[in-house]
Structure formats: structure tokens, C-alpha cells
Write a protein that holds these residues in place. Structure first.
Motif, PDB file in Angstrom:
ATOM      1  N   VAL A   1       0.838  -1.199   0.000  1.00 54.40           N
ATOM      2  CA  VAL A   1       0.000   0.000   0.000  1.00 54.40           C
ATOM      3  C   VAL A   1       0.877   1.255   0.000  1.00 54.40           C
ATOM      4  O   VAL A   1       0.728   2.147  -0.844  1.00 54.40           O
TER       5      VAL A   1
ATOM      6  N   ARG B   1      11.899   3.615  10.990  1.00 48.31           N
ATOM      7  CA  ARG B   1      10.979   3.617  12.139  1.00 48.31           C
ATOM      8  C   ARG B   1      11.643   3.095  13.419  1.00 48.31           C
ATOM      9  O   ARG B   1      11.130   3.314  14.515  1.00 48.31           O
TER      10      ARG B   1
ATOM     11  N   ASN C   1       9.077  -8.523   5.113  1.00 44.54           N
ATOM     12  CA  ASN C   1       8.838  -8.447   3.657  1.00 44.54           C
ATOM     13  C   ASN C   1       9.400  -7.140   3.108  1.00 44.54           C
ATOM     14  O   ASN C   1       9.475  -6.139   3.803  1.00 44.54           O
TER      15      ASN C   1
ATOM     16  N   TYR D   1      -1.824  -5.172  15.467  1.00 42.32           N
ATOM     17  CA  TYR D   1      -2.607  -6.371  15.091  1.00 42.32           C
ATOM     18  C   TYR D   1      -2.272  -7.579  15.975  1.00 42.32           C
ATOM     19  O   TYR D   1      -3.096  -8.470  16.130  1.00 42.32           O
TER      20      TYR D   1
HETATM   21  P1  NDP Z   1       2.996  -4.224   3.727  1.00 44.47           P
HETATM   22  O1  NDP Z   1       3.425  -4.803   2.435  1.00 44.47           O
HETATM   23  O2  NDP Z   1       3.255  -2.781   3.956  1.00 44.47           O
HETATM   24  O3  NDP Z   1       3.595  -5.096   4.902  1.00 44.47           O
HETATM   25  C1  NDP Z   1       3.395  -4.751   6.230  1.00 44.47           C
HETATM   26  C2  NDP Z   1       4.459  -3.750   6.705  1.00 44.47           C
HETATM   27  O4  NDP Z   1       4.030  -3.144   7.912  1.00 44.47           O
HETATM   28  C3  NDP Z   1       5.767  -4.384   7.086  1.00 44.47           C
HETATM   29  O5  NDP Z   1       6.583  -4.647   5.978  1.00 44.47           O
HETATM   30  C4  NDP Z   1       6.385  -3.322   7.989  1.00 44.47           C
HETATM   31  O6  NDP Z   1       7.071  -2.373   7.179  1.00 44.47           O
HETATM   32  C5  NDP Z   1       5.158  -2.634   8.580  1.00 44.47           C
HETATM   33  N1  NDP Z   1       5.075  -2.927  10.017  1.00 44.47           N
HETATM   34  C6  NDP Z   1       4.991  -4.131  10.597  1.00 44.47           C
HETATM   35  N2  NDP Z   1       4.962  -4.002  11.939  1.00 44.47           N
HETATM   36  C7  NDP Z   1       5.021  -2.683  12.188  1.00 44.47           C
HETATM   37  C8  NDP Z   1       5.065  -1.918  13.392  1.00 44.47           C
HETATM   38  N3  NDP Z   1       5.011  -2.489  14.597  1.00 44.47           N
HETATM   39  N4  NDP Z   1       5.144  -0.573  13.284  1.00 44.47           N
HETATM   40  C9  NDP Z   1       5.201   0.021  12.086  1.00 44.47           C
HETATM   41  N5  NDP Z   1       5.175  -0.677  10.892  1.00 44.47           N
HETATM   42  C10 NDP Z   1       5.095  -2.001  10.974  1.00 44.47           C
HETATM   43  O7  NDP Z   1       1.427  -4.481   3.918  1.00 44.47           O
HETATM   44  P2  NDP Z   1       0.227  -3.814   3.122  1.00 44.47           P
HETATM   45  O8  NDP Z   1       0.757  -2.730   2.266  1.00 44.47           O
HETATM   46  O9  NDP Z   1      -0.560  -4.888   2.531  1.00 44.47           O
HETATM   47  O10 NDP Z   1      -0.655  -3.153   4.294  1.00 44.47           O
HETATM   48  C11 NDP Z   1      -0.332  -1.889   4.855  1.00 44.47           C
HETATM   49  C12 NDP Z   1      -1.477  -1.463   5.781  1.00 44.47           C
HETATM   50  O11 NDP Z   1      -2.660  -1.273   5.006  1.00 44.47           O
HETATM   51  C13 NDP Z   1      -1.838  -2.489   6.851  1.00 44.47           C
HETATM   52  O12 NDP Z   1      -2.153  -1.802   8.037  1.00 44.47           O
HETATM   53  C14 NDP Z   1      -3.081  -3.148   6.300  1.00 44.47           C
HETATM   54  O13 NDP Z   1      -3.882  -3.705   7.285  1.00 44.47           O
HETATM   55  C15 NDP Z   1      -3.739  -1.964   5.618  1.00 44.47           C
HETATM   56  N6  NDP Z   1      -4.725  -2.295   4.589  1.00 44.47           N
HETATM   57  C16 NDP Z   1      -5.991  -1.788   4.743  1.00 44.47           C
HETATM   58  C17 NDP Z   1      -6.960  -2.014   3.803  1.00 44.47           C
HETATM   59  C18 NDP Z   1      -8.296  -1.387   3.978  1.00 44.47           C
HETATM   60  O14 NDP Z   1      -9.236  -1.742   3.262  1.00 44.47           O
HETATM   61  N7  NDP Z   1      -8.447  -0.444   4.890  1.00 44.47           N
HETATM   62  C19 NDP Z   1      -6.692  -2.860   2.619  1.00 44.47           C
HETATM   63  C20 NDP Z   1      -5.297  -3.294   2.518  1.00 44.47           C
HETATM   64  C21 NDP Z   1      -4.369  -3.034   3.488  1.00 44.47           C
HETATM   65  P3  NDP Z   1       8.436  -1.679   7.682  1.00 44.47           P
HETATM   66  O15 NDP Z   1       9.247  -2.723   8.370  1.00 44.47           O
HETATM   67  O16 NDP Z   1       9.039  -1.164   6.444  1.00 44.47           O
HETATM   68  O17 NDP Z   1       8.027  -0.582   8.617  1.00 44.47           O
END
Ligand code: NDP
Length: 336
Positions: A155, A195, A326, A246
Motif C-alpha cells: 500500500v 521507524r 517483507n 494487530y
Molecule cells: P505491507 O506490504 O506494507 O507489509 C506490512 C508492513 O508493515 C511491514 O513490511 C512493515 O514495514 C510494517 N510494520 C509491521 N509491523 C510494524 C510496526 N510495529 N510498526 C510500524 N510498521 C510495521 O502491507 P500492506 O501494504 O498490505 O498493508 C499496509 C497497511 O494497510 C496495513 O495496516 C493493512 O492492514 C492496511 N490495509 C488496509 C486495507 C483497507 O481496506 N483499509 C486494505 C489493505 C491493506 P516496515 O518494516 O518497512 O516498517
């Protein structure tokens, strides 16, 4: 037919014991049904919410012993449905398994894509989520400052690139130096911050000298704390996700940040709006599909996929995503 079912509900991060690997027979389609073979399986953060007993409301939680759900690119291997032919590729909801049956209602032809996984990544649900949240709720204007975390993810990467296309200044937040370098060098973000940096709040202030006009909320947690004091008058906050929480087994006892949030919403006339992408397909999907296909083709939006090999890799890859392991849209390559 290999599949993963939910074996137990996690308290915290999912572990191998929460998934059970099973072998069942390949089902046979009845009249009006197709048999689908999973080629690519999308792994997405919402699946974690569906593993909890109290589901998120927009979709039912997964029952114990039921297959893990998920969007797939699947091949029609046998069809008793007039609209689908054997050999065709479709966007489906087969879940974490090799084969499933469908009555066709939830299937969309994928057509010819140079890489079928694109239907789950750059042309898929997460990119559509970025498009709707950023454009319809965020409404970025030239010269405004946009902040997004999980900035190199499925996203966030699209949020930042589309915001740049609209003339905004984009500051990403991501986990680690490699991801930050990629966000700036490859995705064209103006800046990207780690972060995990203990000085994140100060660095964000320095990176946003004119404040923040749009905060695309993907993560919650300490990132939101750092963003709140920097929000400008009439800032917009599309609330897309809060992945930092989550895996929370219990609600934290405090400190109570609600008064500070309410005060900021009121005094700065903030607009926070939650959205669930399922609500927007009917009205906005065609526009998204048209714009995004053009942007990807022209190379102005880049798509990075993190493809893991084999269905067996799904549980660990999924847990890894919830910790930021990821790098790009996480997809399982299940079969050639
Ligand atoms: P990503 O491909 O961005 O993968 C998840 C990423 O979240 C991780 O790579 C990490 O990135 C980050 N993350 C994990 N834990 C934490 C933490 N504790 N604090 C901060 N960042 C963290 O996933 P998506 O792009 O698929 O999803 C991104 C967001 O969008 C999610 O919250 C998801 O639930 C939401 N979403 C909502 C939808 C809706 O309809 N409202 C539909 C699709 C997604 P890094 O290590 O780089 O920080």
C-alpha cells in the motif's frame, strides 16, 4: 490437495502451531462450477485480524479447522461453467491451498499480464487501497506534505508514488536503511526515515519543515505519536490500517492519549476517515485500473513484489510480514 487450516487462535504473533498442514482430495466441479489451481497466493495483514475470534466486522473470522483465506491468481483446470474455460487465469479467493471450487461469482478474468502476480500487487487490492485512500480521502494538492509508513510495502509504496505524481512532497517511514534507500532512490520519495530510529520524532519534524498535510495511516503506534504534533490545520488522515497493534494480545493500559488526539482533531480541524476497500470496488475500481495500468506501463509507478516459493513457505512469510521482514508486496508462488 495441500492446504493450511487455522489450528489455533494466536495471542500475539502467529507461530507454526497456529497453522495445520493437511492433504485432502482434489474436489470435482458440479454443474455451474469451476475447479481452480492456485498459482499465486497473496498474503495480507488483514488475515491476522481474521484469525481472531472477534473478527474485524467487514469479513467473517476464520473458524478453527477452516482453510486460511486469501486472494489468489488461479488457473481454471476444469470448467462446468459457461463463462469460464479451462486454461484461463482468474483472480479468485482460493485461500492457502492448491485447489478449490468456485461458482464463478467471485472470479475476475486476469487477462494477459506480463506477470500474473501483478493482479495481486500493482493492479491488485493493496494498490487500489492506496489509490482510494490517498485520492478520495487525502486529496493531495501540489506542494503539500504527505507522510506514509510501511512506505515500501504494497500500500505505502503506491501512496507515496501517486502523491508525488499529484505534486506533493512525500516523506516515507520504513523499517531499516535498505528500505529507506529504495524509497528515495527508486520510488522517488523526497525523504524516508527508519521507524526503528529512537530519534524518529525529531527526524520527522526536520523532514517536514512545513508540517504534515496528509498522514496516510497504515501502522499506528509510535509513528502516529510522532506525526500528531506535526499535523497542519485541516490535515487529512485516511485511516487504512494500524498494523503495529494487530498482534496485541491485550489493550495497553495507557498512557491515555485520547485527550491529546481529540484536542488536535478539534483545534486543527483534522479530518480522520476510516475506509475498507471492499466498499469502493463498484464506484472506483474501473478508474483505478485505468490509471494504474497506465502509470505502471509508463514506469512512473514502480511495483516491487516479494515472492516466496512454495505453499509451505506461507506461515513463516506471513508472520514475517507482521514484523516487517517483507520488502514489497508479499506473494507466495504456489505452482508454475
Ligand atoms: P505491507 O506490504 O506494507 O507489509 C506490512 C508492513 O508493515 C511491514 O513490511 C512493515 O514495514 C510494517 N510494520 C509491521 N509491523 C510494524 C510496526 N510495529 N510498526 C510500524 N510498521 C510495521 O502491507 P500492506 O501494504 O498490505 O498493508 C499496509 C497497511 O494497510 C496495513 O495496516 C493493512 O492492514 C492496511 N490495509 C488496509 C486495507 C483497507 O481496506 N483499509 C486494505 C489493505 C491493506 P516496515 O518494516 O518497512 O516498517
Amino acid at each position: 490437495n495441500r492446504r493450511y487450516v487455522l489450528a489455533a487462535r494466536p495471542q500475539g504473533l502467529p507461530a507454526p502451531a497456529h497453522f495445520r498442514f493437511e492433504q485432502t482430495s482434489v474436489p470435482t466441479p458440479n454443474h455451474g462450477e469451476v475447479l481452480l489451481r492456485t498459482l499465486y497466493l497473496s498474503l495480507d495483514p488483514y488475515m491476522r485480524n481474521l484469525m481472531d475470534e472477534a473478527g474485524p466486522g467487514y469479513a467473517p473470522s476464520i473458524g478453527i479447522g477452516e482453510p486460511m483465506v486469501g486472494a489468489t491468481v488461479s488457473r481454471v483446470v476444469a470448467s462446468r461453467h459457461p463463462a469460464f474455460q479451462a486454461g484461463e487465469l482468474v483472480l479468485a479467493n482460493a485461500g492457502w491451498q492448491d485447489y478449490t471450487l468456485s461458482d464463478g461469482m467471485d472470479l475476475t478474468p486476469v487477462g494477459t499480464l506480463r506477470q500474473p502476480a501483478l493482479a495481486l500487487s500493482g493492479l491488485g487490492m493493496p494498490a487500489f487501497t492506496a489509490y482510494v485512500g490517498l485520492l478520495d480521502i487525502g486529496n493531495p494538492q501540489p506542494g503539500e506534505t504527505v507522510v506514509v509508513a510501511a512506505a515500501t510495502g504494497a500500500v505505502g509504496s503506491v501512496v507515496g508514488q501517486v502523491a508525488r505524481l499529484k505534486g506533493a512532497r512525500v516523506v516515507g517511514i520504513a523499517g531499516g536503511a535498505d528500505k529507506c534507500k529504495y524509497a528515495v532512490d527508486e520510488l522517488g520519495f523526497d525523504a524516508c526515515l527508519d521507524r526503528h530510529d529512537p530519534a524518529l520524532a525529531q527526524r520527522l519534524g526536520a523532514a517536514c519543515p512545513d508540517g504534515i498535510d496528509i498522514y496516510f495511516e497504515n501502522v499506528g503506534g509510535p509513528v502516529f505519536d510522532a506525526v500528531l504534533p506535526l499535523l497542519n490545520l485541516r490535515a487529512r488522515i485516511p485511516v487504512c490500517g494500524f498494523i503495529a497493534h494487530y498482534n496485541d494480545a491485550v489493550t495497553s493500559a495507557g498512557p491515555d492519549r485520547l485527550p491529546a488526539l481529540t484536542k488536535a482533531v478539534l483545534q486543527k480541524r483534522l479530518r480522520m476517515e476510516g475506509f475498507i476497500i471492499l466498499d469502493h470496488y463498484e464506484r472506483r475500481y474501473d478508474a483505478f485500473r485505468h490509471d494504474m495500468a497506465r502509470w505502471i506501463e509508463a514506469g512512473v509507478v514502480k511495483v516491487r513484489e516479494d515472492i516466496v516459493e512454495g505453499l509451505e513457505a506461507a506461515p513463516a512469510a506471513f508472520a514475517g510480514m507482521l514484523e516487517g521482514k517483507n520488502f514489497g508486496k508479499l506473494v507466495v508462488h504456489v505452482a508454475p
